[in-house]
Design a protein around this motif. Structure first.
Motif, PDB file in Angstrom:
ATOM      1  N   VAL A 110       0.911  -1.063  -0.141  1.00 28.01           N
ATOM      2  CA  VAL A 110       0.055   0.092  -0.022  1.00 28.01           C
ATOM      3  C   VAL A 110       0.720   1.301   0.117  1.00 28.01           C
ATOM      4  CG1 VAL A 110      -1.701   1.536   1.409  1.00 28.01           C
ATOM      5  CG2 VAL A 110      -1.991  -1.299   1.225  1.00 28.01           C
ATOM      6  N   ARG A 111       2.102   1.082   0.747  1.00 25.16           N
ATOM      7  CA  ARG A 111       2.836   2.257   0.703  1.00 25.16           C
ATOM      8  C   ARG A 111       3.304   2.997  -0.584  1.00 25.16           C
ATOM      9  NH1 ARG A 111       8.050   3.424   0.783  1.00 25.16           N
ATOM     10  NH2 ARG A 111       8.806   1.026   1.020  1.00 25.16           N
ATOM     11  N   VAL A 112       3.884   1.664  -1.234  1.00 26.69           N
ATOM     12  CA  VAL A 112       4.931   1.905  -2.552  1.00 26.69           C
ATOM     13  C   VAL A 112       3.963   2.122  -3.843  1.00 26.69           C
ATOM     14  CG1 VAL A 112       6.760   0.815  -1.765  1.00 26.69           C
ATOM     15  CG2 VAL A 112       5.379  -0.525  -3.166  1.00 26.69           C
ATOM     16  N   GLY A 113       2.617   1.513  -3.671  1.00 23.69           N
ATOM     17  CA  GLY A 113       1.564   1.590  -4.899  1.00 23.69           C
ATOM     18  C   GLY A 113       0.455   2.611  -4.682  1.00 23.69           C
ATOM     19  N   ARG A 114       0.309   3.398  -5.517  1.00 24.08           N
ATOM     20  CA  ARG A 114      -0.783   4.524  -5.460  1.00 24.08           C
ATOM     21  C   ARG A 114      -2.331   3.373  -5.353  1.00 24.08           C
ATOM     22  NH1 ARG A 114       2.276   6.858  -9.235  1.00 24.08           N
ATOM     23  NH2 ARG A 114       3.381   8.757  -8.303  1.00 24.08           N
ATOM     24  N   GLU A 115      -2.417   2.315  -6.031  1.00 23.17           N
ATOM     25  CA  GLU A 115      -3.422   1.070  -6.209  1.00 23.17           C
ATOM     26  C   GLU A 115      -2.732  -0.006  -6.011  1.00 23.17           C
ATOM     27  OE1 GLU A 115      -6.960   1.562  -8.559  1.00 23.17           O
ATOM     28  OE2 GLU A 115      -6.457   3.651  -9.000  1.00 23.17           O
ATOM     29  N   CYS A 116      -3.477  -0.960  -5.413  1.00 22.39           N
ATOM     30  CA  CYS A 116      -2.878  -2.471  -5.273  1.00 22.39           C
ATOM     31  C   CYS A 116      -3.967  -3.354  -5.888  1.00 22.39           C
ATOM     32  CB  CYS A 116      -2.523  -2.751  -3.872  1.00 22.39           C
ATOM     33  SG  CYS A 116      -1.372  -1.341  -2.846  1.00 22.39           S
ATOM     34  N   ILE A 117      -3.305  -4.392  -6.412  1.00 29.71           N
ATOM     35  CA  ILE A 117      -4.153  -5.610  -6.868  1.00 29.71           C
ATOM     36  C   ILE A 117      -3.638  -6.661  -6.022  1.00 29.71           C
ATOM     37  CG2 ILE A 117      -4.824  -6.796  -8.805  1.00 29.71           C
ATOM     38  CD1 ILE A 117      -4.480  -4.164 -10.482  1.00 29.71           C
ATOM     39  N   VAL A 118      -4.526  -7.651  -5.404  1.00 28.41           N
ATOM     40  CA  VAL A 118      -4.122  -8.682  -4.752  1.00 28.41           C
ATOM     41  C   VAL A 118      -5.052  -9.863  -5.050  1.00 28.41           C
ATOM     42  CG1 VAL A 118      -3.666  -9.659  -2.585  1.00 28.41           C
ATOM     43  CG2 VAL A 118      -3.557  -7.360  -2.740  1.00 28.41           C
ATOM     44  N   SER A 119      -4.289 -10.791  -5.686  1.00 29.53           N
ATOM     45  CA  SER A 119      -5.048 -12.233  -5.676  1.00 29.53           C
ATOM     46  C   SER A 119      -4.398 -13.242  -4.966  1.00 29.53           C
ATOM     47  CB  SER A 119      -4.763 -12.414  -7.301  1.00 29.53           C
ATOM     48  OG  SER A 119      -3.822 -13.000  -7.816  1.00 29.53           O
ATOM     49  N   PHE A 120      -5.117 -14.372  -4.655  1.00 32.41           N
ATOM     50  CA  PHE A 120      -4.894 -15.329  -3.849  1.00 32.41           C
ATOM     51  C   PHE A 120      -5.827 -16.505  -3.847  1.00 32.41           C
ATOM     52  CE2 PHE A 120      -7.345 -12.303  -1.293  1.00 32.41           C
ATOM     53  CZ  PHE A 120      -8.423 -13.176  -0.599  1.00 32.41           C
ATOM     54  N   PRO A 121      -5.407 -17.731  -3.658  1.00 33.34           N
ATOM     55  CA  PRO A 121      -6.274 -18.901  -3.657  1.00 33.34           C
ATOM     56  C   PRO A 121      -7.208 -18.682  -2.598  1.00 33.34           C
ATOM     57  CG  PRO A 121      -4.401 -19.594  -3.067  1.00 33.34           C
ATOM     58  CD  PRO A 121      -4.025 -18.179  -3.490  1.00 33.34           C
ATOM     59  N   ASN A 122      -8.597 -18.905  -2.509  1.00 33.17           N
ATOM     60  CA  ASN A 122      -9.584 -18.878  -1.685  1.00 33.17           C
ATOM     61  C   ASN A 122      -9.544 -20.117  -0.907  1.00 33.17           C
ATOM     62  OD1 ASN A 122     -11.492 -18.558   0.116  1.00 33.17           O
ATOM     63  ND2 ASN A 122     -13.075 -18.369  -1.610  1.00 33.17           N
ATOM     64  N   PHE A 123      -9.005 -20.607   0.261  1.00 36.61           N
ATOM     65  CA  PHE A 123      -9.073 -21.693   0.779  1.00 36.61           C
ATOM     66  C   PHE A 123     -10.402 -22.166   1.392  1.00 36.61           C
ATOM     67  CE2 PHE A 123      -4.688 -20.530   0.488  1.00 36.61           C
ATOM     68  CZ  PHE A 123      -3.817 -21.763   0.358  1.00 36.61           C
ATOM     69  N   GLY A 124     -11.250 -21.129   1.393  1.00 38.59           N
ATOM     70  CA  GLY A 124     -12.643 -21.293   1.936  1.00 38.59           C
ATOM     71  C   GLY A 124     -13.569 -22.109   0.728  1.00 38.59           C
ATOM     72  N   TYR A 125     -13.042 -21.936  -0.449  1.00 36.59           N
ATOM     73  CA  TYR A 125     -13.985 -22.587  -1.443  1.00 36.59           C
ATOM     74  C   TYR A 125     -14.592 -24.016  -0.994  1.00 36.59           C
ATOM     75  CZ  TYR A 125     -15.136 -24.387  -6.051  1.00 36.59           C
ATOM     76  OH  TYR A 125     -15.402 -24.835  -7.078  1.00 36.59           O
ATOM     77  N   TRP A 126     -15.555 -24.085  -1.361  1.00 33.95           N
ATOM     78  CA  TRP A 126     -16.417 -25.410  -0.675  1.00 33.95           C
ATOM     79  C   TRP A 126     -15.685 -26.723  -1.090  1.00 33.95           C
ATOM     80  CZ3 TRP A 126     -18.603 -29.331  -3.484  1.00 33.95           C
ATOM     81  CH2 TRP A 126     -18.687 -29.120  -4.981  1.00 33.95           C
ATOM     82  N   GLN A 127     -15.194 -26.799  -2.548  1.00 30.13           N
ATOM     83  CA  GLN A 127     -14.672 -27.768  -2.825  1.00 30.13           C
ATOM     84  C   GLN A 127     -13.114 -28.079  -2.115  1.00 30.13           C
ATOM     85  OE1 GLN A 127     -14.426 -27.612  -7.063  1.00 30.13           O
ATOM     86  NE2 GLN A 127     -16.006 -28.945  -7.351  1.00 30.13           N
ATOM     87  N   HIS A 128     -12.532 -27.012  -1.584  1.00 30.52           N
ATOM     88  CA  HIS A 128     -11.154 -27.465  -0.860  1.00 30.52           C
ATOM     89  C   HIS A 128     -11.596 -27.656   0.506  1.00 30.52           C
ATOM     90  CE1 HIS A 128      -9.214 -24.083  -3.575  1.00 30.52           C
ATOM     91  NE2 HIS A 128      -9.219 -25.179  -4.226  1.00 30.52           N
ATOM     92  N   ARG A 129     -12.745 -27.172   1.030  1.00 29.32           N
ATOM     93  CA  ARG A 129     -13.409 -27.564   2.448  1.00 29.32           C
ATOM     94  C   ARG A 129     -13.552 -28.835   2.412  1.00 29.32           C
ATOM     95  NH1 ARG A 129     -16.875 -22.556   3.382  1.00 29.32           N
ATOM     96  NH2 ARG A 129     -18.313 -24.236   2.541  1.00 29.32           N
ATOM     97  N   LEU A 130     -14.299 -29.384   1.387  1.00 27.30           N
ATOM     98  CA  LEU A 130     -14.529 -30.928   1.253  1.00 27.30           C
ATOM     99  C   LEU A 130     -13.479 -31.638   1.147  1.00 27.30           C
ATOM    100  CD1 LEU A 130     -16.863 -32.962   0.763  1.00 27.30           C
ATOM    101  CD2 LEU A 130     -16.917 -32.490  -1.631  1.00 27.30           C
ATOM    102  N   SER A 131     -12.604 -31.511   0.550  1.00 30.63           N
ATOM    103  CA  SER A 131     -11.319 -32.213   0.581  1.00 30.63           C
ATOM    104  C   SER A 131     -10.740 -32.446   2.071  1.00 30.63           C
ATOM    105  CB  SER A 131     -10.355 -31.509  -0.581  1.00 30.63           C
ATOM    106  OG  SER A 131      -9.089 -32.379  -0.430  1.00 30.63           O
ATOM    107  N   VAL A 132     -10.788 -31.131   2.731  1.00 30.79           N
ATOM    108  CA  VAL A 132     -10.158 -31.414   3.868  1.00 30.79           C
ATOM    109  C   VAL A 132     -10.968 -32.185   4.932  1.00 30.79           C
ATOM    110  CG1 VAL A 132      -9.556 -29.967   6.138  1.00 30.79           C
ATOM    111  CG2 VAL A 132      -8.989 -29.105   3.972  1.00 30.79           C
ATOM    112  N   MET A 133     -12.409 -32.082   4.894  1.00 31.26           N
ATOM    113  CA  MET A 133     -13.306 -32.708   5.403  1.00 31.26           C
ATOM    114  C   MET A 133     -13.070 -34.341   4.942  1.00 31.26           C
ATOM    115  SD  MET A 133     -16.995 -30.335   5.571  1.00 31.26           S
ATOM    116  CE  MET A 133     -17.754 -31.721   5.332  1.00 31.26           C
TER     117      MET A 133
END
Length: 191
Positions: A110-133
């Motif tokens: 945030v300090r070095v960029g006037r605007e920031c873009i962040v992407s990440f895998p959503n570990f809360g996605y239902w298929q990921h949660r099902l795999s853990v279950m």
């Protein structure tokens, strides 16, 4: 589009979403830039001027081979090389979950960029949660590693990021949730 650009788009569905937010001829800092494919795409399509930060030797070499400006550095050491608002856009693309000092890196972004873009895998996605279950860590297109060789040191969900954002000075202006490269409504598949 050249073959490298087509290959990058085939590998990373978030690149197209990121490209929609970046303004033509802007300055970009790609934090954890990997092989430089995103910066190469942005340079080719939007004529951005950019730098990548990458720690991995192979990534740095790949950037150099693509003509992408790259600095070999560990993000965990911060971004002291750059002054406040040095770039129009600072991007953390599939990097946030691989770093230990998450809040500190977001503050620096945030300090070095006037605007920031962040992407990440959503570990809360239902298929990921099902795999853990079912007793196994998730492996999918967005999480292609086994538990023992993953670069991911953090697991986070969209709601986790939304809760942390104001603490580190981020105001979320827009969001896109992707599934198999396609935008989905937040409630459909995201959580």
């Amino acid at each position: 589009m050249n073959q490298n650009t087509l290959d990058s788009l085939a590998l990373r569905s978030d690149f197209r979403a990121i490209a929609r937010w970046v303004e033509p001829r802007s300055t970009v800092l790609d934090l954890g830039c990997g092989d430089g494919s995103l910066l190469s795409l942005l340079g080719e399509e939007l004529e951005v001027k950019g730098y990548g930060i990458e720690i991995n030797d192979a990534g740095v070499l790949a950037c150099a081979q693509k003509g992408v400006n790259v600095i070999q550095q560990n993000l965990e050491d911060g971004l002291r090389l750059f002054e406040d608002d040095s770039f129009d856009f600072a991007i953390l693309s599939q990097t946030l979950q691989t770093i230990h000092q998450t809040a500190a890196i977001l503050r620096e972004t945030v300090r070095v960029g006037r605007e920031c873009i962040v992407s990440f895998p959503n570990f809360g996605y239902w298929q990921h949660r099902l795999s853990v279950m079912q007793g196994r860590m998730p492996v999918s297109k967005s999480l292609p590693y086994q538990w023992h060789n993953t670069p991911n040191v953090r697991v986070l969900t969209i709601k986790d990021f939304e809760a942390l954002a104001p603490e580190v000075g981020i105001e979320i202006q827009d969001r896109v949730v992707l599934h198999d490269g396609q935008s989905v409504r937040w409630g459909e598949l995201a959580w």
